[in-house]
Write an enzyme that holds these catalytic residues in place. Structure first.
Site, PDB file in Angstrom:
ATOM      1  N   CYS A 162      12.168  -4.701 -11.630  1.00 39.41           N
ATOM      2  CA  CYS A 162      13.213  -4.336 -11.908  1.00 39.41           C
ATOM      3  C   CYS A 162      14.958  -4.989 -10.576  1.00 39.41           C
ATOM      4  CB  CYS A 162      13.348  -3.162 -10.327  1.00 39.41           C
ATOM      5  SG  CYS A 162      14.593  -2.820  -9.726  1.00 39.41           S
TER       6      CYS A 162
ATOM      7  N   CYS B  16      16.552  -3.796  -7.784  1.00 42.50           N
ATOM      8  CA  CYS B  16      16.232  -4.114  -6.878  1.00 42.50           C
ATOM      9  C   CYS B  16      15.942  -5.755  -6.766  1.00 42.50           C
ATOM     10  CB  CYS B  16      14.585  -4.071  -6.850  1.00 42.50           C
ATOM     11  SG  CYS B  16      14.670  -2.351  -7.743  1.00 42.50           S
ATOM     12  N   ASP B  17      15.857  -7.078  -7.465  1.00 42.55           N
ATOM     13  CA  ASP B  17      15.005  -8.244  -6.921  1.00 42.55           C
ATOM     14  C   ASP B  17      16.112  -8.854  -7.342  1.00 42.55           C
ATOM     15  OD1 ASP B  17      12.858  -7.192  -5.712  1.00 42.55           O
ATOM     16  OD2 ASP B  17      12.528  -7.272  -7.622  1.00 42.55           O
TER      17      ASP B  17
END
Ligand code: NAP
Length: 309
Positions: free
Chosen positions: A131, A134-135
């Site tokens: 992701c 997300c990261d």
């Protein structure tokens, strides 16, 4: 006993909740471990009608939840561990507690697929991720070469997003053309920070000994030539598999685990309906999942009216 229990909190789940709430059925939605579903892991959603400038995936899901709750939908954070659809009422085990339901709408969605290569599991959260939104902004990826694996819309979206952070984004794909929609493919290949690596498979992610990602081993599938591409992060975007394990043996699925709807959204068990990516390996869009959630809600409502007359 609940009239309707909806399993899953993605587009299909919250739309089913909205419609069943407006039918005065006070549905109970069980969120699963990823409230909001896969869309919360995306950045800007550009193809959900009604948002000409695009909408953040997390915001879209929050709005869907608020809309359903306004009409009386209830939600509970929790993971369904087991279901028993063999008798009436249906029984669901949610974090150890039993929930009884007259009807169930399965909207459990899909999860990211794994490559299954050495190093992938051991280096997860140490440079291997599924992701970018997300990261991607983590310090370990800043101004570093990054690798995205895959050739679909997700891979393109991840690669484009990562150009904000990485020095170069290598897009490793097993063929020599992208599967992504034309608009996404064109945008991706036109970006000077994205370097496609065609006809190549990742055979290993290194370096487990250093406990962090330092590169990927590649094999050219046309020439069999092997090489190592240095990078600080590997973003895997090779599609999704349906979250249907808990229904095994009770709900009919195809060989890949996708639930097979019968008439409309009905499953092989009368009173159990299905909507969204857990039953859809063809369209897999936010809007088609939402549409299916609406259809499942209408089917459940009609089932309950027929049963109670
Ligand atoms: P997808 O369309 O199924 O693409 C998966 C990609 O990964 C394909 O290019 C496939 O290669 C590759 N792949 C699969 N297994 C692999 C393996 N074991 N090793 C290496 N490569 C592998 O999945 P997706 O990109 O996640 O998209 C899913 C759905 O969501 C699609 O319908 C897509 O349109 C939609 N979506 C839309 C948007 C958007 O519109 N902005 C964004 C994200 C997702 P092959 O091409 O060789 O099969």
């Amino acid at each position: 006993m609940e009239n309707v229990v909806i399993i899953g909190s993605g587009c299909a789940g919250w739309t089913a909740a909205l419609y069943t709430a407006r039918a005065n059925l006070q549905p109970l939605l069980l969120t699963g471990h990823q409230p909001g579903g896969l869309l919360t892991t995306t950045s800007i959603v550009e193809n959900f009608p009604g948002f000409p400038e695009g909408v953040d995936g997390f915001e879209l899901m929050t709005r869907m939840q608020k809309q359903a709750e306004r009409f009386g939908a209830k939600s509970q954070f929790g993971l369904v561990e087991a279901v028993d659809f063999s008798g009436k009422p249906f029984v669901l085990t949610v974090d150890g507690e039993k929930v009884e339901a007259e009807t169930v709408i399965i909207a459990t969605g899909a999860s990211h697929k794994h490559l299954g290569v050495p190093g992938e599991e051991l280096l997860e959260t140490k440079g291997v991720t599924y992701c970018a939104t997300c990261d991607g902004a983590l310090p370990l990826f800043r101004n570093q070469p990054l690798v995205v694996v895959g050739g679909g819309d997700s891979a393109c979206e991840e690669a484009l997003y990562l150009t904000r952070f990485g020095s170069t984004v290598h897009l490793v794909h097993r063929r020599d053309s992208l599967r992504a929609s034309k608009i996404m493919a064109d945008r991706t290949l036109a970006n000077p920070k994205i370097k496609p690596v065609w006809d190549s498979a990742v055979t290993e992610i290194v370096d487990v000994k250093q406990d962090r990602v330092t590169g990927v081993k590649l094999k050219n599938l046309k020439t069999d030539v092997e090489s190592t591409l240095p990078c600080a992060g590997v973003f895997i975007a090779i599609g999704h598999g349906p979250n249907t394990e808990i229904f095994k043996g009770q709900i009919e699925t195809d060989p890949n685990g996708f639930i097979i709807p019968r008439r409309g959204t009905m499953t092989n068990v009368p009173g159990v309906f299905v909507a969204g990516d857990c039953a859809d390996h063809i369209y897999r869009q936010a809007i088609t999942a939402a549409g299916a959630g609406c259809a499942a809600a209408i089917d459940a409502e009609r089932f309950l009216s027929a049963a109670n007359h």
